[in-house]
Motif scaffolding. Structure first.
Motif, mmCIF file in Angstrom:
data_model
loop_
_atom_site.group_PDB
_atom_site.id
_atom_site.type_symbol
_atom_site.label_atom_id
_atom_site.label_comp_id
_atom_site.label_asym_id
_atom_site.label_seq_id
_atom_site.Cartn_x
_atom_site.Cartn_y
_atom_site.Cartn_z
ATOM 1 N N HIS A 1 0.805 -1.213 0.000
ATOM 2 C CA HIS A 1 0.000 0.000 0.000
ATOM 3 C C HIS A 1 0.844 1.273 0.000
ATOM 4 O O HIS A 1 0.304 2.358 -0.225
ATOM 5 N N ALA A 2 2.138 1.150 0.265
ATOM 6 C CA ALA A 2 3.026 2.322 0.330
ATOM 7 C C ALA A 2 3.911 2.366 -0.907
ATOM 8 O O ALA A 2 4.535 1.373 -1.263
ATOM 9 N N GLU A 3 3.972 3.540 -1.534
ATOM 10 C CA GLU A 3 4.734 3.688 -2.771
ATOM 11 C C GLU A 3 6.163 4.191 -2.540
ATOM 12 O O GLU A 3 6.991 4.145 -3.444
ATOM 13 N N PHE A 4 6.446 4.669 -1.353
ATOM 14 C CA PHE A 4 7.807 5.082 -1.018
ATOM 15 C C PHE A 4 7.980 4.980 0.487
ATOM 16 O O PHE A 4 7.003 4.871 1.244
ATOM 17 N N PHE A 5 9.234 4.983 0.927
ATOM 18 C CA PHE A 5 9.535 4.826 2.339
ATOM 19 C C PHE A 5 10.630 5.795 2.763
ATOM 20 O O PHE A 5 11.531 6.111 1.991
ATOM 21 N N SER A 6 10.548 6.230 4.015
ATOM 22 C CA SER A 6 11.629 6.998 4.619
ATOM 23 C C SER A 6 11.829 6.455 6.026
ATOM 24 O O SER A 6 10.855 6.258 6.763
ATOM 25 N N PHE A 7 13.067 6.178 6.363
ATOM 26 C CA PHE A 7 13.358 5.712 7.720
ATOM 27 C C PHE A 7 13.441 6.922 8.646
ATOM 28 O O PHE A 7 14.274 7.803 8.444
ATOM 29 N N GLY A 8 12.576 6.979 9.643
ATOM 30 C CA GLY A 8 12.648 8.037 10.652
ATOM 31 C C GLY A 8 13.642 7.605 11.715
ATOM 32 O O GLY A 8 13.266 6.991 12.716
ATOM 33 N N THR A 9 14.910 7.899 11.470
ATOM 34 C CA THR A 9 15.960 7.314 12.301
ATOM 35 C C THR A 9 16.001 7.848 13.727
ATOM 36 O O THR A 9 16.535 7.181 14.619
ATOM 37 N N ASN A 10 15.452 9.033 13.963
ATOM 38 C CA ASN A 10 15.404 9.509 15.348
ATOM 39 C C ASN A 10 14.523 8.604 16.197
ATOM 40 O O ASN A 10 14.949 8.046 17.208
ATOM 41 N N ASP A 11 13.274 8.429 15.772
ATOM 42 C CA ASP A 11 12.355 7.586 16.528
ATOM 43 C C ASP A 11 12.712 6.107 16.414
ATOM 44 O O ASP A 11 12.474 5.334 17.353
ATOM 45 N N LEU A 12 13.273 5.685 15.293
ATOM 46 C CA LEU A 12 13.638 4.271 15.151
ATOM 47 C C LEU A 12 14.736 3.901 16.145
ATOM 48 O O LEU A 12 14.740 2.787 16.684
ATOM 49 N N HIS A 13 15.645 4.821 16.421
ATOM 50 C CA HIS A 13 16.653 4.552 17.450
ATOM 51 C C HIS A 13 16.020 4.552 18.838
ATOM 52 O O HIS A 13 16.362 3.711 19.689
ATOM 53 N N GLN A 14 15.100 5.460 19.070
ATOM 54 C CA GLN A 14 14.433 5.493 20.373
ATOM 55 C C GLN A 14 13.686 4.192 20.648
ATOM 56 O O GLN A 14 13.794 3.612 21.733
ATOM 57 N N THR A 15 12.923 3.730 19.650
ATOM 58 C CA THR A 15 12.079 2.555 19.873
ATOM 59 C C THR A 15 12.858 1.250 19.802
ATOM 60 O O THR A 15 12.439 0.252 20.395
ATOM 61 N N THR A 16 13.967 1.232 19.091
ATOM 62 C CA THR A 16 14.773 0.014 19.015
ATOM 63 C C THR A 16 15.667 -0.150 20.238
ATOM 64 O O THR A 16 15.791 -1.251 20.797
ATOM 65 N N LEU A 17 16.276 0.953 20.675
ATOM 66 C CA LEU A 17 17.205 0.897 21.800
ATOM 67 C C LEU A 17 16.532 1.167 23.143
ATOM 68 O O LEU A 17 17.153 1.030 24.192
ATOM 69 N N GLY A 18 15.263 1.570 23.094
ATOM 70 C CA GLY A 18 14.561 1.859 24.335
ATOM 71 C C GLY A 18 15.073 3.114 25.012
ATOM 72 O O GLY A 18 15.147 3.196 26.244
ATOM 73 N N LEU A 19 15.432 4.113 24.205
ATOM 74 C CA LEU A 19 15.985 5.356 24.715
ATOM 75 C C LEU A 19 15.036 6.519 24.455
ATOM 76 O O LEU A 19 14.313 6.513 23.471
ATOM 77 N N SER A 20 15.086 7.503 25.337
ATOM 78 C CA SER A 20 14.384 8.753 25.110
ATOM 79 C C SER A 20 15.422 9.782 24.706
ATOM 80 O O SER A 20 16.368 10.048 25.456
ATOM 81 N N ARG A 21 15.265 10.368 23.538
ATOM 82 C CA ARG A 21 16.237 11.355 23.069
ATOM 83 C C ARG A 21 16.311 12.548 24.012
ATOM 84 O O ARG A 21 17.352 13.178 24.160
ATOM 85 N N ASP A 22 15.192 12.854 24.668
ATOM 86 C CA ASP A 22 15.159 14.003 25.565
ATOM 87 C C ASP A 22 15.878 13.735 26.889
ATOM 88 O O ASP A 22 16.309 14.674 27.570
ATOM 89 N N ASP A 23 16.000 12.461 27.257
ATOM 90 C CA ASP A 23 16.565 12.123 28.567
ATOM 91 C C ASP A 23 17.896 11.387 28.504
ATOM 92 O O ASP A 23 18.603 11.305 29.512
ATOM 93 N N ALA A 24 18.242 10.845 27.341
ATOM 94 C CA ALA A 24 19.430 9.997 27.251
ATOM 95 C C ALA A 24 20.730 10.756 27.504
ATOM 96 O O ALA A 24 21.755 10.151 27.825
ATOM 97 N N GLY A 25 20.689 12.065 27.361
ATOM 98 C CA GLY A 25 21.890 12.852 27.598
ATOM 99 C C GLY A 25 22.420 12.733 29.017
ATOM 100 O O GLY A 25 23.584 13.073 29.285
ATOM 101 N N LYS A 26 21.597 12.234 29.939
ATOM 102 C CA LYS A 26 22.025 12.091 31.327
ATOM 103 C C LYS A 26 23.022 10.944 31.497
ATOM 104 O O LYS A 26 23.776 10.934 32.482
ATOM 105 N N PHE A 27 22.990 9.969 30.566
ATOM 106 C CA PHE A 27 23.893 8.831 30.730
ATOM 107 C C PHE A 27 24.681 8.466 29.473
ATOM 108 O O PHE A 27 25.680 7.745 29.565
#
Length: 258
Positions: free
Chosen positions: A142-168
């Motif tokens: 159903h989709a004619e093109f794709f773009s990887f949203g790498t910001n959120d894909l890293h968050q959801t794959t690694l279980g990280l919050s971009r807003d909070d990960a800077g603490k560690f």
């Protein structure tokens, strides 16, 4: 320069982001406060946003697509050729893609009918969740093109919050737990593997579909080289980082040629 189809991502912001704007509705302060409070979420990044909003309130997606279509027709009347790409965000299943594609095509086709001219357009998606990458072959029906949203894909794959990960994350880098900041460079052993899987699956259904990357990693030279190697055809990043991304893409192409 040749044509550059504009990609428009339908509403992807958390619902409460624009809550203060409801003051223009003329409702009472008590009603507004109650409504704003009802829109608050514990985890907005994984909450009621993206395609979920369009699934529950399809009229919102239809409204946005109508605006895109009317703008495209206005450009056409001014002699500017455009071929809009409508991007559906934050989905994890084929059913979401199929439903919202139907909503989008109905809205765009209606404008085409009203204007008496059939402008071309495409409907695609942004892959931001592991489940979407794993089922990319089904979504590609159903989709004619794709773009990887790498910001959120890293968050959801690694279980990280971009807003909070800077603490560690700085400590992780010092300890050698990770070699690079995942919000600056694609983590090839994890997110990169998901991307390669999704490309293979999607192109098994649509061999010629164009696929790219959208995120801060899109301007990192090492990430651009990786994207080029696995078959992506474009990168999208913050405007101020475009020169770096273009240079990195040219370097990757020259290296491959040599």
């Amino acid at each position: 320069p040749g044509p550059r189809p504009p990609s428009a991502r339908v509403r992807n912001t958390s619902r409460w982001t624009f809550a203060p704007l409801v003051a223009a509705t003329g409702k009472s302060e008590a009603d507004l406060r109650a409504r704003v409070q009802s829109l608050e979420e514990s985890c907005p990044m994984l909450g009621f946003r993206g395609c979920r909003l369009g699934m529950v309130y399809p009229e919102i997606s239809a409204m946005q697509v109508r605006a895109i279509a009317e703008a495209a027709h206005q450009c056409a009347e001014e002699g500017i050729a455009v071929h809009p790409e409508i991007m559906i965000p934050v989905l994890f299943s084929e059913n979401e893609m199929a439903s919202l594609r139907a909503t989008c095509t109905a809205a765009f086709d209606k404008v085409n009918e009203e204007k008496g001219k059939a402008l071309s357009y495409q409907v695609g998606t942004m892959l931001e969740l592991p489940a979407a990458c794993i089922t990319a072959d089904k979504i590609a029906k159903h989709a004619e093109f794709f773009s990887f949203g790498t910001n959120d894909l890293h968050q959801t794959t690694l279980g990280l919050s971009r807003d909070d990960a800077g603490k560690f994350l700085p400590k992780y880098l010092d300890m050698g737990v990770i070699e690079s900041d995942p919000f600056q460079r694609i983590q090839e052993e994890s997110v990169g593997e998901l991307m390669k899987m999704a490309i293979q699956k999607a192109r098994s259904v649509r061999p010629n579909c164009h696929m790219g990357v959208c995120g801060e990693q899109g301007a990192d030279p090492a990430s651009v080289a990786f994207c080029h190697k696995i078959g992506l055809t474009y990168v999208s990043c913050s405007p101020y980082r475009v020169p770096v991304a273009r240079l990195a893409a040219a370097h990757a192409a020259i290296q491959q040629k040599n």
